[in-house]
Design a protein around this motif. Structure first.
Motif, PDB file in Angstrom:
ATOM      1  N   UNK A  46      -1.136 -12.357  -1.630  1.00  0.00           N
ATOM      2  CA  UNK A  46      -2.558 -12.026  -1.506  1.00  0.00           C
ATOM      3  C   UNK A  46      -2.794 -10.528  -1.553  1.00  0.00           C
ATOM      4  N   UNK A  47      -1.752  -9.767  -1.209  1.00  0.00           N
ATOM      5  CA  UNK A  47      -1.961  -8.341  -0.997  1.00  0.00           C
ATOM      6  C   UNK A  47      -1.122  -7.479  -1.940  1.00  0.00           C
ATOM      7  N   UNK A  48      -1.618  -6.252  -2.118  1.00  0.00           N
ATOM      8  CA  UNK A  48      -0.796  -5.162  -2.611  1.00  0.00           C
ATOM      9  C   UNK A  48      -0.398  -4.334  -1.396  1.00  0.00           C
ATOM     10  N   UNK A  49       0.844  -3.884  -1.361  1.00  0.00           N
ATOM     11  CA  UNK A  49       1.351  -3.137  -0.214  1.00  0.00           C
ATOM     12  C   UNK A  49       2.020  -1.858  -0.708  1.00  0.00           C
ATOM     13  N   UNK A  50       1.764  -0.756  -0.025  1.00  0.00           N
ATOM     14  CA  UNK A  50       2.399   0.507  -0.377  1.00  0.00           C
ATOM     15  C   UNK A  50       2.669   1.346   0.846  1.00  0.00           C
ATOM     16  N   UNK A  88      -2.633  -1.582   2.659  1.00  0.00           N
ATOM     17  CA  UNK A  88      -2.677  -2.997   2.289  1.00  0.00           C
ATOM     18  C   UNK A  88      -3.983  -3.232   1.542  1.00  0.00           C
ATOM     19  N   UNK A  89      -3.909  -3.859   0.373  1.00  0.00           N
ATOM     20  CA  UNK A  89      -5.084  -4.117  -0.451  1.00  0.00           C
ATOM     21  C   UNK A  89      -5.255  -5.616  -0.646  1.00  0.00           C
ATOM     22  N   UNK A  90      -6.461  -6.096  -0.404  1.00  0.00           N
ATOM     23  CA  UNK A  90      -6.811  -7.489  -0.673  1.00  0.00           C
ATOM     24  C   UNK A  90      -7.010  -7.637  -2.184  1.00  0.00           C
ATOM     25  N   UNK A  91      -6.155  -8.398  -2.838  1.00  0.00           N
ATOM     26  CA  UNK A  91      -6.178  -8.475  -4.301  1.00  0.00           C
ATOM     27  C   UNK A  91      -7.414  -9.202  -4.821  1.00  0.00           C
ATOM     28  N   UNK A  92      -8.033 -10.034  -3.997  1.00  0.00           N
ATOM     29  CA  UNK A  92      -9.228 -10.753  -4.430  1.00  0.00           C
ATOM     30  C   UNK A  92     -10.470  -9.870  -4.402  1.00  0.00           C
ATOM     31  N   UNK A  93     -10.628  -9.104  -3.333  1.00  0.00           N
ATOM     32  CA  UNK A  93     -11.858  -8.324  -3.149  1.00  0.00           C
ATOM     33  C   UNK A  93     -11.702  -6.845  -3.452  1.00  0.00           C
ATOM     34  N   UNK A 127     -10.531   6.147   0.220  1.00  0.00           N
ATOM     35  CA  UNK A 127      -9.986   6.276   1.571  1.00  0.00           C
ATOM     36  C   UNK A 127     -10.938   7.119   2.415  1.00  0.00           C
ATOM     37  N   UNK A 128     -11.591   6.476   3.358  1.00  0.00           N
ATOM     38  CA  UNK A 128     -12.614   7.119   4.173  1.00  0.00           C
ATOM     39  C   UNK A 128     -12.442   6.714   5.636  1.00  0.00           C
ATOM     40  N   UNK A 129     -13.356   7.203   6.465  1.00  0.00           N
ATOM     41  CA  UNK A 129     -13.372   6.806   7.877  1.00  0.00           C
ATOM     42  C   UNK A 129     -13.529   5.298   8.024  1.00  0.00           C
ATOM     43  N   UNK A 130     -14.150   4.660   7.047  1.00  0.00           N
ATOM     44  CA  UNK A 130     -14.369   3.217   7.110  1.00  0.00           C
ATOM     45  C   UNK A 130     -13.076   2.418   7.046  1.00  0.00           C
ATOM     46  N   UNK A 131     -12.076   2.915   6.325  1.00  0.00           N
ATOM     47  CA  UNK A 131     -10.887   2.077   6.104  1.00  0.00           C
ATOM     48  C   UNK A 131      -9.564   2.794   6.306  1.00  0.00           C
ATOM     49  N   UNK A 183       1.771   6.435  -0.786  1.00  0.00           N
ATOM     50  CA  UNK A 183       1.585   5.018  -0.518  1.00  0.00           C
ATOM     51  C   UNK A 183       0.692   4.374  -1.575  1.00  0.00           C
ATOM     52  N   UNK A 184      -0.341   5.087  -1.991  1.00  0.00           N
ATOM     53  CA  UNK A 184      -1.241   4.574  -3.017  1.00  0.00           C
ATOM     54  C   UNK A 184      -0.503   4.380  -4.343  1.00  0.00           C
ATOM     55  N   UNK A 185       0.312   5.364  -4.703  1.00  0.00           N
ATOM     56  CA  UNK A 185       1.066   5.269  -5.953  1.00  0.00           C
ATOM     57  C   UNK A 185       2.116   4.167  -5.900  1.00  0.00           C
ATOM     58  N   UNK A 186       2.557   3.801  -4.698  1.00  0.00           N
ATOM     59  CA  UNK A 186       3.615   2.802  -4.532  1.00  0.00           C
ATOM     60  C   UNK A 186       3.085   1.382  -4.344  1.00  0.00           C
ATOM     61  N   UNK A 187       1.777   1.193  -4.452  1.00  0.00           N
ATOM     62  CA  UNK A 187       1.219  -0.143  -4.242  1.00  0.00           C
ATOM     63  C   UNK A 187       1.817  -1.159  -5.206  1.00  0.00           C
ATOM     64  N   UNK A 188       2.205  -2.316  -4.667  1.00  0.00           N
ATOM     65  CA  UNK A 188       2.780  -3.396  -5.457  1.00  0.00           C
ATOM     66  C   UNK A 188       2.550  -4.709  -4.711  1.00  0.00           C
ATOM     67  N   UNK A 189       2.641  -5.839  -5.390  1.00  0.00           N
ATOM     68  CA  UNK A 189       2.487  -7.113  -4.685  1.00  0.00           C
ATOM     69  C   UNK A 189       3.473  -7.212  -3.523  1.00  0.00           C
TER      70      UNK A 189
END
Length: 705
Positions: A46-50, A88-93, A127-131, A183-189
């Protein structure tokens, strides 16, 4: 069900015994952990992780340290400090959550706001204060000089009474941004698993009398929260990516007089786990292990340190105190690595800045008297001045438990310190605080009116993240054991059945002292006296936790009107930089002044001295001031650096412009026998043209048997 969700989850998890420690001298620590998750081959996730990490050490010498507020003047490096980033990124949203753990005493609005601004320049609104939560491990020997607020500049003053350093701030902010970039550059399933365990015997309550005033104190038989919460990050094919482990205990194994930059006991845990995983912070992609703090406000290690208050002390060797303390957390993390339950479900996040003080009203649901009540103007109480048991100030005449009703110059009510010096101290403190006494603070006699003087931040962040049924609430305080429980209960109630676990992340987004319960505040021990906005501050945290939880559940907006003020120009004064580096005419930079012995046994300490230069010429970020090298064939191979727990780099002046450096290596029991040498590298400044040039020096070889 909400308040018992965590207990229910733990009840379903079988108890396991702690495995043997790598340190034979460490006593057994009883605990329980989760059962291993069923082994499954992950094909789709479900996620991308980095994950990513980056050096934030800053100046190694002639700079202050934040944590003890004792005027520490740093003289070298025990371990480098790092920012550890997890995304962690939700791949659906496409929704994402980023968490950064920094090896610092605290982060301040100066750190987080500047980091968000740089992230906005690079990523827009990604990437902000929100997340994005930015937290601190709360090492008390980390880089200082980061805050714009005067109270925390005083707390970070060096030996020359400078409390702000723009270069240190820039290094920390840059390192946080770089860690997130990696971490952003390393995102992967990948997957994220939640593992929960129990670590008993490793921590104790330092303000037990205050804790016992809580009417529900028996809910914590150990008077501390012994729960360990861990997130394990893996790629879809099972490759280890990173680990986050929260356990509530102060990182104060190195004492109040320590002058070496160190990540302390949590740094040991990070280093040991990283060594197991082959971590290398110089690489863009590497395994990342972090041990941020949770509800550590009134909690210290049972190991103690060498200058704690009577009854709280440890060994005379704080290096060993930190190792013993860190080994316990590391061993627990190892056990939890292959256990837990994979998180599934949407990712939602929200955060905002809030103005705390008289304009903030706590709803009667959360207030002390059951009525809508405004917070107080920020202030520290008298019982803040003695310090905690793990870092006592030893100021005569002041002690924990000094309340408005019992405070007197002669100490006639409490009869704890009736000495002449004690009376003089109390008289002087009374003169300072008397004009600012405020009934709003009730039991707290005011010593420092930090709000009236503008010394401390009042616009503070609160943040919430939800990954599936796991929620994390970020607060800018040191939260006591019971206060954390009461805040989490409020968040549980707001979420209803949509979460099974709420993690409170303290020291997150900013720093504004402590957060105690109503009862602990009334007792006015160190934690209550350092709860700046009065007895209802905990109500504000409960209210904000519930508000953010409901905002996520209902999709409603949160107030965005409060924004911290950032100075438009770099702050002054700051400590002058290096003018030039000198040396005797018959010596070279990097020349060995004292060679190590010809041979050593495992367990001994190898050291050497060099003709060095001032370490402030170049912080050597992502580099090193020293190395241990091992001879392999005809080549010298790097074996240790100044980031390693078993090395130290120390510096001292030799006259006005000359420097002597010392490199030390504690030879571990698992060190391979062979031939080694010590190296010291740095940068020297030419007084004629101000050019900075690198140098390096190497000792004669020696054997380890």
């Amino acid at each position: 069900m909400s308040k018992n969700r965590k207990a229910s989850l733990l009840a379903m998890l079988a108890a396991l015994a702690l495995g043997g420690s790598a340190l034979a001298s460490i006593p057994a620590v009883a605990d329980s952990t989760t059962e291993p998750a069923p082994a499954t081959a992950v094909q789709e996730t479900e996620y991308l992780v980095g994950t990513g990490m980056y050096d934030i050490t800053g100046a190694a010498v002639e700079t202050g340290s934040f944590g003890y507020a004792s005027g520490q003047e740093m003289s070298g490096i025990h371990t480098r400090l790092f920012a550890h980033a997890y995304i962690v990124v939700d791949r659906d949203t496409g929704n994402r959550f980023a968490y950064v753990s920094t090896d610092l005493g605290a982060v301040f609005p100066s750190v987080t706001e500047n980091a968000y601004r740089q992230l906005a320049e690079k990523f827009g609104d990604r990437y902000t204060l929100d997340n994005t939560m930015i937290s601190a491990t709360h090492t008390h020997s980390g880089t200082g000089g980061l805050a714009y607020e005067h109270l925390y500049q005083i707390a970070a003053m060096d030996g020359a009474n400078y409390g702000f350093d723009q270069r240190n701030l820039d290094t920390v902010v840059n390192g946080i941004v770089k860690a997130i970039e990696r971490a952003d550059a390393n995102l992967e399933p990948g997957t994220v698993s939640l593992a929960i365990g129990d670590l008993k015997g490793a921590s104790r309550n330092r303000s037990l009398d205050a804790f016992k005033t809580n009417p529900n104190a028996d809910e914590f038989p150990d008077a501390v929260n012994t729960t360990v919460t861990q997130l394990n990050f893996r790629a879809a094919d099972g490759t280890p990516l990173g680990m986050l482990n929260w356990f509530g205990v102060h990182a104060t194994a190195f004492n109040i007089h320590n002058t070496l930059v160190t990540a302390d006991s949590r740094g040991y845990s990070e280093w040991a786990f990283g060594m197991d995983m082959g971590a290398d912070p110089t690489r863009d992609k590497t395994f990342v292990a972090a041990f941020p703090s949770g509800d550590a406000g009134d909690v210290v290690s049972t190991q103690g340190n060498s200058v704690s208050a009577p009854g709280f002390g440890g060994l005379d060797d704080d290096w060993m105190n930190a190792k013993i303390d860190g080994e316990r957390m590391y061993q627990k993390a190892v056990e939890l690595w292959d256990k837990g339950v994979e998180l599934t479900g949407p990712i939602d996040t929200v955060g905002h800045w809030v103005e705390l003080g008289p304009s903030y009203v706590v709803d009667g649901q959360y207030s002390r008297n059951g009525e809508d009540t405004a917070l107080c103007q920020a202030a520290r109480g008298w019982s803040f001045s003695p310090g905690g048991e793990n870092g006592p100030s030893n100021i005569p005449g002041v002690y924990e438990g000094m309340t408005s009703d019992t405070l007197s110059i002669t100490d006639k009510y409490n009869q704890i310190d009736t000495s002449v010096m004690g009376g003089i101290t109390r008289f002087a403190f009374r003169v300072v605080g008397l004009p600012f006494q405020d009934d709003c603070h009730e039991e707290k006699p005011i010593l420092l009116p930090t709000g009236a003087w503008g010394w401390a931040p009042t616009v503070l962040p609160f943040q919430m993240a939800k990954i599936g049924n796991f929620a994390m609430f970020g607060v800018p305080f040191e939260v006591t054991t019971m206060a954390s429980k009461e805040i989490r209960d409020a968040v549980y109630d707001a979420y209803g059945d949509s979460v099974d676990n709420v993690m409170l992340s303290g020291y997150t987004g900013a720093y504004a002292g402590y957060l105690s319960t109503h009862a602990e505040y009334a007792a006015q021990h160190y934690e209550g006296a350092s709860t700046e906005f009065g007895a209802n501050q905990i109500g504000a945290a409960q209210q904000e936790g519930a508000r953010l939880a409901k905002a996520l559940l209902e999709g409603t907006a949160v107030d965005r009107t409060a924004v911290p003020e950032m100075p438009s120009q770099k702050m002054t004064p700051q400590r002058p930089g290096v003018v030039y580096d000198g040396k005797p005419v018959n010596e070279d930079f990097g020349q060995v002044l004292r060679e190590p012995n010809e041979s050593y046994q495992r367990g001994e300490i190898a050291s050497a001295e060099f003709r060095g230069a001032h370490p402030k010429n170049d912080f050597r970020t992502q580099g090193t001031f020293m190395k241990v090298q091992r001879k392999v064939g005809d080549s010298w191979v790097d074996y240790r650096w100044d980031r390693d727990y078993d090395t130290t780099f120390e510096w001292r002046r030799d006259g006005s412009a000359r420097s002597i450096t010392t490199v030390t290596w504690r030879i571990g029991d698992d060190t391979p026998a062979g031939v080694y040498r010590l190296a010291q590298m740095g940068d020297w400044k030419n007084g004629w043209n101000q050019k900075i040039s690198p140098y390096e020096g190497y000792t004669q070889p020696f054997t380890v048997n």
